[in-house]
Design a protein around this motif. Structure first.
Motif, PDB file in Angstrom:
ATOM      1  N   ARG A  74      -6.289  -7.461  46.612  1.00 27.45           N
ATOM      2  CA  ARG A  74      -5.560  -6.069  46.164  1.00 27.45           C
ATOM      3  C   ARG A  74      -6.284  -5.003  45.460  1.00 27.45           C
ATOM      4  NH1 ARG A  74      -0.421  -8.923  42.900  1.00 27.45           N
ATOM      5  NH2 ARG A  74       0.174  -6.565  43.391  1.00 27.45           N
ATOM      6  N   HIS A  75      -6.000  -3.767  45.390  1.00 30.59           N
ATOM      7  CA  HIS A  75      -6.585  -2.849  44.604  1.00 30.59           C
ATOM      8  C   HIS A  75      -5.330  -1.962  44.106  1.00 30.59           C
ATOM      9  CE1 HIS A  75      -9.390  -3.924  47.725  1.00 30.59           C
ATOM     10  NE2 HIS A  75     -10.574  -3.465  46.961  1.00 30.59           N
ATOM     11  N   LEU A  76      -5.183  -2.102  42.752  1.00 31.63           N
ATOM     12  CA  LEU A  76      -3.858  -1.498  42.113  1.00 31.63           C
ATOM     13  C   LEU A  76      -4.316  -0.758  40.840  1.00 31.63           C
ATOM     14  CD1 LEU A  76      -0.838  -1.982  41.436  1.00 31.63           C
ATOM     15  CD2 LEU A  76      -1.518  -3.720  39.960  1.00 31.63           C
ATOM     16  N   PHE A  77      -3.566   0.561  41.107  1.00 28.51           N
ATOM     17  CA  PHE A  77      -3.905   1.272  39.920  1.00 28.51           C
ATOM     18  C   PHE A  77      -2.689   1.332  38.851  1.00 28.51           C
ATOM     19  CE2 PHE A  77      -7.533   3.713  41.852  1.00 28.51           C
ATOM     20  CZ  PHE A  77      -8.216   3.724  40.620  1.00 28.51           C
ATOM     21  N   ILE A  78      -2.682   1.351  37.818  1.00 26.32           N
ATOM     22  CA  ILE A  78      -1.398   1.279  36.721  1.00 26.32           C
ATOM     23  C   ILE A  78      -1.576   2.560  36.305  1.00 26.32           C
ATOM     24  CG2 ILE A  78      -0.377   0.364  34.748  1.00 26.32           C
ATOM     25  CD1 ILE A  78      -1.597  -2.404  35.214  1.00 26.32           C
ATOM     26  N   VAL A  79      -0.400   3.513  36.464  1.00 23.60           N
ATOM     27  CA  VAL A  79      -0.194   4.757  35.944  1.00 23.60           C
ATOM     28  C   VAL A  79       0.853   4.592  34.661  1.00 23.60           C
ATOM     29  CG1 VAL A  79       0.625   7.022  36.558  1.00 23.60           C
ATOM     30  CG2 VAL A  79      -0.612   5.688  38.019  1.00 23.60           C
ATOM     31  N   ALA A 163      -1.096  12.301  38.880  1.00 24.78           N
ATOM     32  CA  ALA A 163      -1.397  10.873  38.573  1.00 24.78           C
ATOM     33  C   ALA A 163      -1.763  10.240  40.059  1.00 24.78           C
ATOM     34  CB  ALA A 163      -0.415  10.169  37.793  1.00 24.78           C
ATOM     35  N   LEU A 164      -0.733  10.508  40.862  1.00 24.44           N
ATOM     36  CA  LEU A 164      -0.604  10.024  42.280  1.00 24.44           C
ATOM     37  C   LEU A 164      -1.716  10.318  42.999  1.00 24.44           C
ATOM     38  CD1 LEU A 164       3.183  10.222  43.190  1.00 24.44           C
ATOM     39  CD2 LEU A 164       1.869   8.003  42.264  1.00 24.44           C
ATOM     40  N   GLU A 165      -2.054  11.677  42.988  1.00 24.71           N
ATOM     41  CA  GLU A 165      -3.311  12.239  43.679  1.00 24.71           C
ATOM     42  C   GLU A 165      -4.683  11.629  43.071  1.00 24.71           C
ATOM     43  OE1 GLU A 165      -3.748  13.949  46.124  1.00 24.71           O
ATOM     44  OE2 GLU A 165      -1.537  14.393  46.536  1.00 24.71           O
ATOM     45  N   THR A 166      -4.582  11.378  41.790  1.00 23.69           N
ATOM     46  CA  THR A 166      -5.944  10.955  41.304  1.00 23.69           C
ATOM     47  C   THR A 166      -5.968   9.442  41.715  1.00 23.69           C
ATOM     48  OG1 THR A 166      -5.695  12.169  39.236  1.00 23.69           O
ATOM     49  CG2 THR A 166      -6.998  10.200  39.068  1.00 23.69           C
ATOM     50  N   ALA A 167      -5.180   8.551  41.799  1.00 18.80           N
ATOM     51  CA  ALA A 167      -5.000   7.162  42.356  1.00 18.80           C
ATOM     52  C   ALA A 167      -5.409   7.465  43.808  1.00 18.80           C
ATOM     53  CB  ALA A 167      -3.734   6.616  42.186  1.00 18.80           C
ATOM     54  N   ARG A 168      -4.596   8.280  44.552  1.00 17.12           N
ATOM     55  CA  ARG A 168      -5.011   8.284  46.088  1.00 17.12           C
ATOM     56  C   ARG A 168      -6.542   8.395  46.559  1.00 17.12           C
ATOM     57  NH1 ARG A 168      -5.258  11.889  50.049  1.00 17.12           N
ATOM     58  NH2 ARG A 168      -5.351  13.634  48.753  1.00 17.12           N
ATOM     59  N   ILE A 169      -6.957   9.455  45.646  1.00 25.94           N
ATOM     60  CA  ILE A 169      -8.462   9.764  45.892  1.00 25.94           C
ATOM     61  C   ILE A 169      -9.422   8.529  45.708  1.00 25.94           C
ATOM     62  CG2 ILE A 169     -10.499  11.310  45.130  1.00 25.94           C
ATOM     63  CD1 ILE A 169      -8.553  13.570  44.494  1.00 25.94           C
ATOM     64  N   SER A 170      -9.115   7.830  44.480  1.00 25.23           N
ATOM     65  CA  SER A 170      -9.874   6.657  44.023  1.00 25.23           C
ATOM     66  C   SER A 170      -9.565   5.622  45.166  1.00 25.23           C
ATOM     67  CB  SER A 170      -9.463   6.198  42.750  1.00 25.23           C
ATOM     68  OG  SER A 170      -9.909   7.168  41.884  1.00 25.23           O
ATOM     69  N   ASN A 196       4.062  20.349  45.489  1.00 30.92           N
ATOM     70  CA  ASN A 196       5.377  19.723  46.044  1.00 30.92           C
ATOM     71  C   ASN A 196       5.047  18.379  46.041  1.00 30.92           C
ATOM     72  OD1 ASN A 196       7.452  18.750  47.368  1.00 30.92           O
ATOM     73  ND2 ASN A 196       7.415  20.011  48.911  1.00 30.92           N
ATOM     74  N   ILE A 197       5.714  17.566  45.267  1.00 30.08           N
ATOM     75  CA  ILE A 197       5.219  16.114  45.184  1.00 30.08           C
ATOM     76  C   ILE A 197       5.579  15.304  46.354  1.00 30.08           C
ATOM     77  CG2 ILE A 197       7.427  15.184  44.211  1.00 30.08           C
ATOM     78  CD1 ILE A 197       6.185  13.478  42.303  1.00 30.08           C
ATOM     79  N   PHE A 198       6.517  16.098  47.273  1.00 27.53           N
ATOM     80  CA  PHE A 198       6.985  15.073  48.550  1.00 27.53           C
ATOM     81  C   PHE A 198       5.797  15.208  49.399  1.00 27.53           C
ATOM     82  CE2 PHE A 198      11.316  16.217  46.683  1.00 27.53           C
ATOM     83  CZ  PHE A 198      11.556  14.840  46.736  1.00 27.53           C
ATOM     84  N   ASP A 199       4.719  16.346  49.349  1.00 30.85           N
ATOM     85  CA  ASP A 199       3.847  16.286  50.247  1.00 30.85           C
ATOM     86  C   ASP A 199       2.702  15.151  49.913  1.00 30.85           C
ATOM     87  OD1 ASP A 199       4.469  18.541  51.501  1.00 30.85           O
ATOM     88  OD2 ASP A 199       3.217  19.853  49.938  1.00 30.85           O
ATOM     89  N   THR A 200       2.799  14.815  48.481  1.00 34.64           N
ATOM     90  CA  THR A 200       1.882  13.771  47.994  1.00 34.64           C
ATOM     91  C   THR A 200       2.604  12.383  48.621  1.00 34.64           C
ATOM     92  OG1 THR A 200       1.043  14.590  46.119  1.00 34.64           O
ATOM     93  CG2 THR A 200       0.936  12.414  46.243  1.00 34.64           C
ATOM     94  N   ILE A 201       3.878  12.213  48.607  1.00 38.57           N
ATOM     95  CA  ILE A 201       4.599  11.162  49.066  1.00 38.57           C
ATOM     96  C   ILE A 201       4.238  10.665  50.617  1.00 38.57           C
ATOM     97  CG2 ILE A 201       6.959   9.942  49.661  1.00 38.57           C
ATOM     98  CD1 ILE A 201       7.761  11.457  46.867  1.00 38.57           C
ATOM     99  N   GLU A 202       4.308  11.995  51.344  1.00 35.05           N
ATOM    100  CA  GLU A 202       3.885  11.781  52.999  1.00 35.05           C
ATOM    101  C   GLU A 202       2.532  11.384  52.882  1.00 35.05           C
ATOM    102  OE1 GLU A 202       5.732  12.102  55.497  1.00 35.05           O
ATOM    103  OE2 GLU A 202       7.384  12.479  54.155  1.00 35.05           O
ATOM    104  N   ARG A 203       1.424  11.861  52.232  1.00 33.44           N
ATOM    105  CA  ARG A 203      -0.010  11.265  52.109  1.00 33.44           C
ATOM    106  C   ARG A 203       0.154   9.833  51.920  1.00 33.44           C
ATOM    107  NH1 ARG A 203      -0.900  15.847  48.956  1.00 33.44           N
ATOM    108  NH2 ARG A 203      -1.222  17.795  49.795  1.00 33.44           N
ATOM    109  N   TYR A 204       0.880   9.440  50.938  1.00 29.46           N
ATOM    110  CA  TYR A 204       0.802   7.919  50.658  1.00 29.46           C
ATOM    111  C   TYR A 204       1.159   7.283  51.922  1.00 29.46           C
ATOM    112  CZ  TYR A 204      -0.487   7.665  45.676  1.00 29.46           C
ATOM    113  OH  TYR A 204      -0.886   7.764  44.514  1.00 29.46           O
ATOM    114  N   LYS A 205       2.387   7.695  52.566  1.00 30.59           N
ATOM    115  CA  LYS A 205       2.888   6.975  53.899  1.00 30.59           C
ATOM    116  C   LYS A 205       1.879   6.864  54.819  1.00 30.59           C
ATOM    117  CE  LYS A 205       6.991   7.873  55.195  1.00 30.59           C
ATOM    118  NZ  LYS A 205       8.187   8.546  55.729  1.00 30.59           N
ATOM    119  N   ARG A 206       1.152   7.945  55.035  1.00 33.66           N
ATOM    120  CA  ARG A 206      -0.059   7.987  55.981  1.00 33.66           C
ATOM    121  C   ARG A 206      -1.032   7.105  55.844  1.00 33.66           C
ATOM    122  NH1 ARG A 206       0.931  13.746  55.874  1.00 33.66           N
ATOM    123  NH2 ARG A 206      -1.342  13.586  54.789  1.00 33.66           N
ATOM    124  N   GLU A 207      -1.470   7.079  54.396  1.00 31.11           N
ATOM    125  CA  GLU A 207      -2.605   6.207  54.247  1.00 31.11           C
ATOM    126  C   GLU A 207      -2.103   4.554  53.765  1.00 31.11           C
ATOM    127  OE1 GLU A 207      -5.034   8.058  51.313  1.00 31.11           O
ATOM    128  OE2 GLU A 207      -4.838  10.047  52.437  1.00 31.11           O
TER     129      GLU A 207
END
Length: 405
Positions: A74-79, A163-170, A196-207
């Motif tokens: 597992r690779h987990l980030f705690i925000v 915070a979500l984008e920082t975790a996604r890039i890492s 738009n935070i919903f764009d970030t949610i869509e990136r999370y779904k794709r990745e």
């Protein structure tokens, strides 16, 4: 930056200012825990013991022991939310102090149950996000950061999107055989986002990044939607014990998403520990240290295990780490409660197979509906007490009766 106000479904009702200034708020009053204990008519604490026992039984009933495919790497980030909302004292001693305390305990339990996994910490306040620690398998480094004084300085509004984008890039460099997860401990009702935070949610779904949220204030529609869309979990804290229960449910590795491409073979190295008379350069900290481990592929030196070699990228682990991760794939089955009627009929043992303590005698006929104190393994048919049942499933992860057989 636009400030997004999130949907709020419940809140706290405060007393008026005059009454609040004179008497103080309910959660700020001093309480003595021993005053909560209620004795029965005979002066016994049996009712309190029965209540604690019922809570333990409920915890064992909620335990997940299904044999499913789980991602044990597992690779987990705690925000962690460090906004001004975390200074509220509806959770004792405050939201922030309780969160940091539980986070320390969670990190120790996380690496104990997932020794070949990695973890990182991100905080958000004043509309920005800051990465405190990179993904690593060293729990002491994360705990040391949580104890720093600057982490207790909460201010401004959080930025959930940053915070979500920082975790996604890492998490972009995580190999396909490793799971990508983000856990958000969110105490605010608003978020200050640059887009738009919903764009970030869509990136999370794709990745294929799984995002779980624990809310400390109220149920927030955005957080619930984000957890649902990314196959994560969402919960709202009711009190301190419930906060701990929600947090520790995430210690167990989640099921692998069906669309995730599983790797059949994963390259790993088993380095040898070396003892040195003089310090030599460590590749993970870039400084001379005494002793460590040598990568079997490139002969680079690292300080601790498990980790990834900074030179060749090989995953370095020890054989006990793999053995301790194995139990998640084949968990011990839930034990079956032995009814009092079966005990009276002569079925079941009189002693616990684990601790060899004697079970209590069956109650009177009118009290047969209360919970039994013995539980039977469906494989070896040995009986265990409630304490041994919890210990076997939460710490030992092996049935002594099945192992003896």
């Amino acid at each position: 930056m636009p400030v997004t106000t999130l949907t709020r479904s419940c809140g706290f009702i405060r007393e008026d200012e005059e009454k609040g200034q004179e008497q103080g708020l309910a959660w700020e009053e001093f309480k003595r825990s021993w005053d909560v204990l209620q004795e029965d008519e005979e002066g016994s604490l049996q009712s309190v013991v029965a209540t604690i026992k019922q809570q333990q039984i409920r915890r064992r009933l909620l335990r997940d022991t299904d044999t499913i495919q789980r991602g044990i790497i597992r690779h987990l980030f705690i925000v962690i939310d460090l906004s001004a909302s975390m200074l509220e004292k509806d959770l004792r001693p405050s939201r922030l102090e309780l969160t940091l305390s539980l986070a320390e305990t969670f990190i120790g339990e996380y690496f104990d149950q997932n020794p070949i996994s990695q973890l990182g910490i991100i905080v958000t306040r004043d509309g920005i996000a800051e990465k405190l620690t990179e993904l690593s398998g060293n729990p002491m480094e994360h705990i040391r950061v949580l104890k720093e004084k600057k982490l207790k300085e909460a201010a401004g509004e959080p930025s959930l999107q940053n915070a979500l984008e920082t975790a996604r890039i890492s998490l972009n460099h995580v190999p396909p055989h490793g799971s990508r997860e983000v856990l958000v401990l969110f105490g605010s009702l608003t978020t200050c986002d640059p887009g738009n935070i919903f764009d970030t949610i869509e990136r999370y779904k794709r990745e294929k990044i799984r995002c779980s949220v624990i809310g400390l204030a109220a149920e927030i529609q955005l957080c619930r939607t984000m957890a649902k869309e990314t196959n994560g979990t969402f919960g709202v804290v009711m009190n301190e014990p419930h906060y701990k229960d929600l947090l520790f449910e995430l210690v167990t590795p989640p099921a692998i998403i069906a669309t995730t491409k599983a790797a059949s073979l994963v390259a790993m190295g088993f380095p040898k520990r070396i003892a040195e008379r003089a310090p030599s350069m460590c590749m993970c900290h870039r400084k001379p240290v005494l002793g460590g481990y040598v990568c079997p592929q490139c002969s680079a030196k690292v300080c601790e295990l498990p980790t990834d070699c900074d030179v060749c990228g090989l995953a370095l682990v020890a054989s006990p780490h793999l053995a301790r991760s194995y139990h998640h794939l084949f968990p011990v089955k839930n034990f079956v409660e032995v009814k009092w009627e079966d005990v009276v009929a002569g079925h079941g043992e009189h002693w616990c197979f684990g601790c060899r303590s004697m079970f209590e005698q069956p109650p009177a006929t009118g009290q047969m509906q209360r919970a039994s104190d013995r539980f039977k393994c469906p494989e070896c048919q040995q009986c265990f007490c409630l304490e041994c049942d919890l210990f076997i499933h939460e710490a030992l992860h092996n049935c002594p009766g099945c192992a003896q057989r």
